[in-house]
Design a protein around this motif. Structure first.
Motif, short mmCIF file in Angstrom:
data_model
loop_
_atom_site.label_atom_id
_atom_site.label_comp_id
_atom_site.label_asym_id
_atom_site.label_seq_id
_atom_site.Cartn_x
_atom_site.Cartn_y
_atom_site.Cartn_z
N GLY A 83 -18.33 -8.77 57.59
CA GLY A 83 -18.27 -7.20 57.36
C GLY A 83 -19.69 -6.86 56.27
N LEU A 84 -20.11 -7.76 55.80
CA LEU A 84 -21.88 -7.37 55.28
C LEU A 84 -22.49 -6.29 56.15
CD1 LEU A 84 -22.46 -10.77 53.66
CD2 LEU A 84 -20.80 -8.89 53.03
N LEU A 85 -22.10 -6.01 57.37
CA LEU A 85 -22.59 -5.08 58.37
C LEU A 85 -22.63 -3.99 58.16
CD1 LEU A 85 -22.75 -7.18 61.95
CD2 LEU A 85 -25.10 -6.76 60.02
N ASP A 86 -21.31 -4.16 57.71
CA ASP A 86 -20.59 -2.77 57.45
C ASP A 86 -21.36 -1.71 55.69
OD1 ASP A 86 -18.60 -2.40 59.45
OD2 ASP A 86 -17.39 -2.75 58.17
N VAL A 87 -21.99 -2.71 54.89
CA VAL A 87 -22.88 -1.90 54.15
C VAL A 87 -24.13 -1.09 54.44
CG1 VAL A 87 -23.88 -2.87 51.92
CG2 VAL A 87 -22.50 -4.46 52.13
N GLU A 88 -24.63 -0.45 53.83
CA GLU A 88 -25.45 0.73 54.37
C GLU A 88 -26.55 -0.26 53.81
OE1 GLU A 88 -27.52 5.22 53.13
OE2 GLU A 88 -25.81 4.48 52.03
N GLY A 89 -27.36 -0.44 54.93
CA GLY A 89 -28.82 -0.99 54.81
C GLY A 89 -29.37 -1.93 55.31
N ILE A 90 -27.95 -2.32 55.89
CA ILE A 90 -27.67 -4.53 56.41
C ILE A 90 -27.82 -3.85 57.69
CG2 ILE A 90 -26.28 -6.33 56.27
CD1 ILE A 90 -25.74 -6.26 53.67
N ALA A 91 -28.78 -4.70 58.41
CA ALA A 91 -28.62 -4.25 60.10
C ALA A 91 -27.67 -5.67 60.69
CB ALA A 91 -29.54 -3.24 60.93
N SER A 92 -29.11 -6.64 59.92
CA SER A 92 -28.24 -7.55 60.86
C SER A 92 -27.74 -9.52 59.92
CB SER A 92 -29.39 -8.53 61.99
OG SER A 92 -30.12 -8.72 61.03
N VAL A 93 -27.30 -10.19 59.58
CA VAL A 93 -27.08 -11.32 58.87
C VAL A 93 -27.98 -12.53 59.54
CG1 VAL A 93 -26.13 -12.94 57.81
CG2 VAL A 93 -25.65 -10.94 57.73
N ALA A 94 -28.98 -13.46 59.01
CA ALA A 94 -29.82 -14.53 59.85
C ALA A 94 -29.46 -15.57 59.28
CB ALA A 94 -31.46 -13.71 59.42
N GLU A 154 -18.44 -5.07 46.96
CA GLU A 154 -16.89 -4.48 47.13
C GLU A 154 -17.14 -5.27 48.92
OE1 GLU A 154 -15.99 0.16 49.07
OE2 GLU A 154 -17.38 0.06 48.31
N ARG A 155 -17.65 -5.38 49.61
CA ARG A 155 -16.53 -6.29 50.57
C ARG A 155 -16.60 -7.58 50.76
NH1 ARG A 155 -17.75 -1.88 51.83
NH2 ARG A 155 -18.63 -0.64 53.96
N LEU A 156 -17.00 -8.44 49.88
CA LEU A 156 -16.61 -9.48 49.54
C LEU A 156 -14.83 -9.81 48.93
CD1 LEU A 156 -20.09 -10.69 48.36
CD2 LEU A 156 -18.78 -11.53 50.53
N ARG A 157 -15.01 -8.81 48.03
CA ARG A 157 -13.96 -8.62 46.99
C ARG A 157 -12.48 -8.12 48.70
NH1 ARG A 157 -13.91 -8.84 41.54
NH2 ARG A 157 -16.74 -8.82 40.60
N ASP A 158 -12.89 -7.24 48.48
CA ASP A 158 -11.77 -6.99 50.29
C ASP A 158 -11.68 -8.28 51.04
OD1 ASP A 158 -12.77 -4.44 49.86
OD2 ASP A 158 -13.68 -3.58 51.36
#
Length: 512
Positions: A25-36, A178-182
């Motif tokens: 869900g964090l990839l929906d945040v504007e600017g975040i493309a990946s989680v490493a 916002e995504r974490l609260r979702d």
């Protein structure tokens, strides 16, 4: 050697599933493309404080950490909002003197000792943009905390932190939040690991020293004045680290705070016993004087530098830029050393102690229990009448050295009048605010005039030095003439700016 950075982070309760089910869900945040994934770290941090936890009470933390990429000493100082400034120093056994200096205004000469040990197993992930730049660090911490008292007590928990990378807009954290609260992941109920460790280990956090306000009648003149004095005393303590580190405008803020305190203790003598406050005023005068050289040089250098940059190159004859730089470097270094010597002196710490004692045991005078309106109006009008007399005297004089000094004295009276209105704004409302604004405009034009007086003195000295070195002094004379013209303009503007501040209705409105 130390370095500092602004740290913006948020702490969350541990998610039920620390996996791709919510990370995606964090990839929906504007600017975040990946989680490493960045692996696991073992961290061991010992927090230092006084026995009565003065740093904790001031939202300051000092720790020594081993393990991880940022091993070393870290001092976190509160900033605006939830941000903190983190000042770091290399790993060493003892507290680095550079960091100890930055907390001395809060702990004075009280010993710092280990109070809490926090060991964490940290699983790290980085939030990256499309170019692979780190935007933030997301970590899950399994925490064990020990309160290092005579009887050690322990607590453990898990939590998640999201820390923004340097120079990344804080709106990114809002999106992550916002995504974490979702996903049902809420913020932790503690401002820091240290705060949680103290509570969950059952540590008995000593209460901060009593302010002594129970002896003050609520809503009285003393209540209003002491609230303002307490606020300014806290400002003096809070700005201390920035002054020691030479941050922009820090010396100016500390010097203004000294003036506000001095002025308030002088103006409201009927409320606070002058036998106690007059010695404090003298020490504030001393500190302001020690700061003066640094602040005056800062103002002068910026003023002369801007004027030189504005001149056409053909009017810059001789070593103008080089001479100004040499002059500034030498004087700035001397002034800064004078400031540091003052802040490292026992006299300064005694001043801070005396301000603390003033809050803990207010020296109430005969008008202390009186309603603020009557006492404060009389005090403000007394300062205002002094200002009226000094402005009138200055305007009667012919231009020259005597008038320059008279305008300077009027400027100081304008400051005292303005500062007198500040503690009274809560009770007197708009009339006090309006008078303060009008007087501030007068102070501004008189301040510009005084800056020109100082600039002309400096330019004359620079011209003499250039002449003695067989350099052209034309440019310095040209700048002197410009400053004289600016001073003449200020003097012509004084009656215009003074008129709104001298209207009788202002006094009538204040007096009710």
């Amino acid at each position: 050697m130390t370095r500092s950075k602004r740290e913006t982070e948020r702490t969350y309760e541990t998610p039920a599933a620390y996996d791709a089910s919510w990370l995606a869900g964090l990839l929906d945040v504007e600017g975040i493309a990946s989680v490493a994934e960045r692996g696991t770290e073992k961290l061991d941090a010992v927090y230092y404080d006084t026995d009565d936890l003065r740093l904790v009470g001031a939202s300051v933390t000092l720790r020594r950490r081993t393990g991880g990429a940022d091993a070393g000493w870290r001092l976190k100082l509160p900033m605006s909002g939830a941000d903190q400034e983190e000042v770091s120093a290399p790993l060493s056994k003892a507290i680095p003197n550079t960091l100890r200096d930055l907390v001395v205004s809060r702990v004075r000469e009280t010993e710092l000792r280990p109070v809490v040990r926090i060991r964490s197993t940290r699983r790290v992930r980085h939030l990256l943009d499309s170019a692979g730049t780190v935007l933030a660090e997301l970590s899950l911490d399994e925490v064990r905390a020990d309160f290092l008292s005579a009887t050690t007590s322990r607590a453990s928990w898990t939590e998640m932190e999201v820390t923004l990378a340097e120079d990344i807009d804080s709106s990114l954290l809002d999106g992550v939040d916002e995504r974490l609260r979702d996903k049902g992941i809420g913020c932790a109920g503690y401002p820091s690991k240290l705060a949680r460790a103290l509570e969950e280990t059952g540590a008995e956090v000593p209460l901060l020293p009593d302010t002594g306000r129970e002896t003050v009648v609520p809503g009285s003149a003393a209540d209003e004045v002491l609230s303002y004095v307490d606020q300014q005393a806290r400002t003096l303590v809070d700005i201390d680290p920035a002054v020691r580190r030479g941050l922009p405008d820090a010396v100016h803020k500390m010097r203004v705070t000294c003036r506000r305190l001095r002025s308030t203790l002088r103006t409201y003598r009927p409320v606070l016993d002058r036998k106690v406050t007059d010695p404090i005023r003298e020490e504030l005068k001393w500190l302001g004087g020690e700061l003066a050289a640094a602040r005056d040089q800062e103002v002068l250098a910026e003023r002369l530098g801007s004027h030189i940059r504005a001149l056409p190159r053909e009017l810059l004859l001789g070593r103008v830029d080089a001479r100004l730089q040499e002059w500034n470097v030498t004087r700035t270094a001397e002034a800064r050393q004078r400031t540091l010597d003052a802040l490292r002196s026992p006299r300064y710490l005694e001043l801070l102690d005396s301000l603390t004692a003033l809050a803990e045991q207010p020296p109430l005078a005969r008008k202390a229990e009186t309603g603020p309106e009557k006492v404060m109006v009389k005090a403000i009008l007394k300062e205002y009448e002094r200002l009226v007399g000094r402005v009138a005297h200055a305007l009667e004089l012919s231009p020259g050295t005597e008038r320059d000094e008279a305008l300077h004295q009027a400027r100081k009276a304008a400051k005292r009048t303005r500062y007198a209105t500040e503690p009274a704004r809560a009770s007197l409302g708009k009339p006090a605010k309006r008078l303060g604004r009008r007087v501030k405009a007068v102070q501004k034009v008189l301040g510009d005039h005084q800056d020109s007086v100082g600039a002309r003195q400096a330019l004359r000295n620079l011209a003499l030095e250039a002449h003695a070195a067989h350099e052209p002094s034309f440019t310095w004379g040209l700048l002197y003439g410009q400053e004289q013209a600016e001073a003449d303009t200020c003097e012509r503007n004084v009656p215009t700016v003074w008129a709104p501040a001298s209207k009788p209705r202002l006094r009538k409105a204040l007096a009710g």
